[in-house]
Structure formats: structure tokens, C-alpha cells
Design an enzyme around this catalytic site. Structure first.
Site, PDB file in Angstrom:
ATOM      1  N   LYS A 198     -18.411  -8.090   7.796  1.00 12.88           N
ATOM      2  CA  LYS A 198     -17.458  -8.626   7.116  1.00 12.88           C
ATOM      3  C   LYS A 198     -17.730  -8.685   5.632  1.00 12.88           C
ATOM      4  CE  LYS A 198     -19.147 -12.990   6.968  1.00 12.88           C
ATOM      5  NZ  LYS A 198     -19.251 -14.072   5.749  1.00 12.88           N
ATOM      6  N   THR A 255     -13.611 -14.253   4.465  1.00  8.57           N
ATOM      7  CA  THR A 255     -14.650 -13.775   3.337  1.00  8.57           C
ATOM      8  C   THR A 255     -13.790 -12.715   2.524  1.00  8.57           C
ATOM      9  OG1 THR A 255     -16.355 -14.045   4.970  1.00  8.57           O
ATOM     10  CG2 THR A 255     -16.723 -12.745   2.994  1.00  8.57           C
TER      11      THR A 255
END
Length: 340
Positions: A198, A255
């Protein structure tokens, strides 16, 4: 009647995330918590000022949180749970040093270790542990979380992943509290892949937003990014359902879209014309996606896993593509089935 001693949790590493989780654990008081700093001067500053002025200025350390430096191995030997709060680059060193410990050991870092050579794989945390400390009972604490929000006591949910029930139980007991919810999971590979990849995809999403490509493009990147995470995870033995949970979809969305995300900021700054060196220097903190992107792509190639967004980020970071070219490369790919 003799009362059982209060469990002792030791957090090794007084960066933003280590400090934030030490604050969270000390705040709800289920265990005695000690935060260890490598630098004695930093430890003295934290102890005297009762805050971490470099990483979390203005966030008070609970009175019950002990701060120390010095002999980390002796401190760890006194603990009921040891949590490594350093960047991924230091994890192998710590696991090697702690390999004889009886207490559970968990880490907070997310990423792949840098590959030693092009023909050798970069490893996830649990793979490193299996090689250097196979007898150690280990796990990872991961999930969608910004250190500042945890330190503030804002609601957060994490995942305690381990093959050992005792490690999962120790992490839940130490960190689960009124504002920090911790779920147990035995799919360590899935949790670690989600946490690692991620960061790379957040750079791509920051690039997308920095180029003002719109919300449609952002949604497409996040969704196709999740498909990349899942493909790599399955190739490494993870379960597919893990990627629809906190350490997969949850961590990716946070994120990729949160303004506190350092990896997202890298993408934004590159889109604005900064060099990679300028972008990283302006952050003042580690952006793991910058250092793990190439290793993620290498591991995927070795496993025969298609990860076009990751490959585009690597080409961008290495200077082989400019921001607009990276977008054009992704949009110019041949049509395919969504499930492929």
C-alpha cells in the site's frame, strides 16, 4: 493472596510510530510500558519534557510511560512483550539480537527488506524471522493508522497477526483499549503484504492527485491497486479475505488518501516537479514506499505476478518515466478482464 505482576511491554524505537503506540498502551494501563530510544540524549529529552518534540510535538507522554536508553537486550529480557518500532531496514538486526528471547516479539514496520541482489528476493518480516530467529514467537501489529492520531487518542483499529495465539493475545492485551481496537488474525503473510504494498500504491495515488486527474482516476487506482496487492499476497500464501480487511483495503485507502501519508506526499511532490531527492528531504521522515517499491516489483516478477501500477512507480522513482508518462503508460495498456 499474592497478586500477579503487571505485564511489562517494551517498545524498541522512539520514532513517531513507536512513541504513539507506547502512548496508547500506557494510556489504557493494561501493562507497564517502557519506551526505549537508541540515542541517550533523545531519551533524556523525552523523559524531561514528557513529549517527543521531533516526531510528535505537543503530544504528552502519560505519566506511567517510562522512557530509557542503554542496554536494549537487558531491557527486552525483562519484558513480557517486546515490540520493535524501527524501520524495516533494522528488523533483521533486531530479530537476530533477540532470537533467544522467551517473550513474544512483534514489529511495527511495513515493507519488504531490500533485496540483496537482483536474483534474490527481498523478504517480508515473517520471512526474515523464519531465517534468523526460527524459535522466536513473533508477530506484526499493522493496519490503517497515522501515528499522530493514535497519540491524540483518536479512534483507530489495528490487526495483531501471528501464527502463535500467545503472540496475538499478548498484542491485544497490551494495546486494545478505549480508543485503540485490536483484531487478531493468523494470516501473517496477508497482513504484511497489505502493509508493504500500500505504501507503493500511495505514491501512485499522490501522483494522480498532484496531476489533478480527478476522483474517477483516484478510485480506479485504489481499486486496481488492491487487485495488485491481492495477486501478490495470494502468490505468497495469503488468504484472499485478508485483503478486504483492515490491513488490506483499510490501510490502502488511508495511505492513498490521507494528508498525513508520507508516501502520498512523495507522489504529490513529484507531480509538482520536485526531484525524488527533494521530495524525500522535505518530508523529514522515512517514506517506506520509496525504499520498498523496487523490491516489491522484483518479488512480483520472480513470482510471475503482474503489477503494472507498481512497475510504473518504480520507473518514476528511478527517473525512467516522468509523471505524465507514467500515467500514459498505465492508461495505454491493452484491454483485459477485470478479474485478470
Amino acid at each position: 493472596m499474592t497478586l500477579a505482576p503487571t505485564p511489562h511491554t517494551v517498545v524498541l524505537g522512539a520514532g513517531a510510530w513507536g512513541t504513539a503506540l507506547a502512548i496508547g498502551a500506557a494510556r489504557h494501563g493494561a501493562a507497564r510500558v517502557t519506551l526505549w530510544a537508541r540515542d541517550a540524549a533523545q531519551a533524556a529529552t523525552l523523559a524531561a519534557r514528557r513529549e517527543n518534540p521531533r516526531y510528535l510535538p505537543g503530544q504528552a507522554l502519560p505519566d506511567t510511560l517510562q522512557v530509557t536508553s542503554g542496554d536494549a537486550l537487558a531491557l527486552a529480557a525483562s519484558a513480557d512483550l517486546v515490540v520493535i518500532g524501527t524501520p524495516m531496514a533494522a528488523l533483521r538486526e533486531w530479530l537476530t539480537a533477540l532470537r533467544g528471547l522467551q517473550a513474544p516479539v512483534a514489529w511495527l514496520c511495513k515493507g519488504f527488506e531490500r533485496a540483496p541482489a537482483d536474483d534474490q528476493p527481498g523478504l517480508l518480516g515473517h520471512e526474515i524471522a523464519a531465517r534468523v530467529a526460527p524459535a522466536l514467537r513473533t508477530g506484526v501489529l499493522s493496519g490503517p493508522s497515522f501515528a499522530l492520531e493514535v497519540a491524540r487518542g483518536q479512534p483507530t483499529a489495528l490487526v495483531a497477526a501471528s501464527a502463535h495465539a500467545a503472540v496475538r493475545d499478548a498484542l491485544v492485551a497490551a494495546f486494545h483499549g478505549p480508543t485503540l481496537r485490536v483484531y487478531a488474525n493468523d494470516d501473517v503473510a496477508g497482513v504484511e503484504v497489505g502493509g508493504a504494498v500500500k505504501n507503493v500504491l500511495a505514491i501512485a495515488t499522490g501522483l494522480c492527485d498532484g496531476l489533478d486527474l480527478g476522483l474517477n482516476a483516484r478510485a480506479a487506482l485504489i481499486t486496481r491497486g488492491l487487485a495488485e496487492i491481492t495477486r501478490l499476497g495470494l502468490a505468497l500464501g495469503a488468504r484472499p479475505d485478508t485483503f478486504m480487511g483492515l490491513s488490506g483495503l483499510g490501510d490502502l485507502v488511508l495511505t492513498a488518501t490521507g494528508d498525513l501519508s508520507r508516501n502520498r506526499q512523495v507522489g504529490l511532490l513529484l507531480a509538482r516537479g520536485q526531484t525524488l531527492e527533494q521530495a524525500v528531504a522535505s518530508l523529514g521522515h522515512v517514506a517506506e514506499g520509496v525504499y520498498s517499491a523496487r523490491t516489491v516489483a522484483q518479488r512480483a516478477r520472480q513470482l510471475g505476478v503482474d503489477m503494472p501500477i507498481t512497475e510504473a512507480v518504480v520507473a518514476l522513482l528511478e527517473g525512467r518515466l516522468r509523471p505524465a508518462q507514467a500515467v500514459a503508460m498505465l492508461m495505454g495498456r491493452d484491454p483485459k478482464s477485470e478479474g485478470a
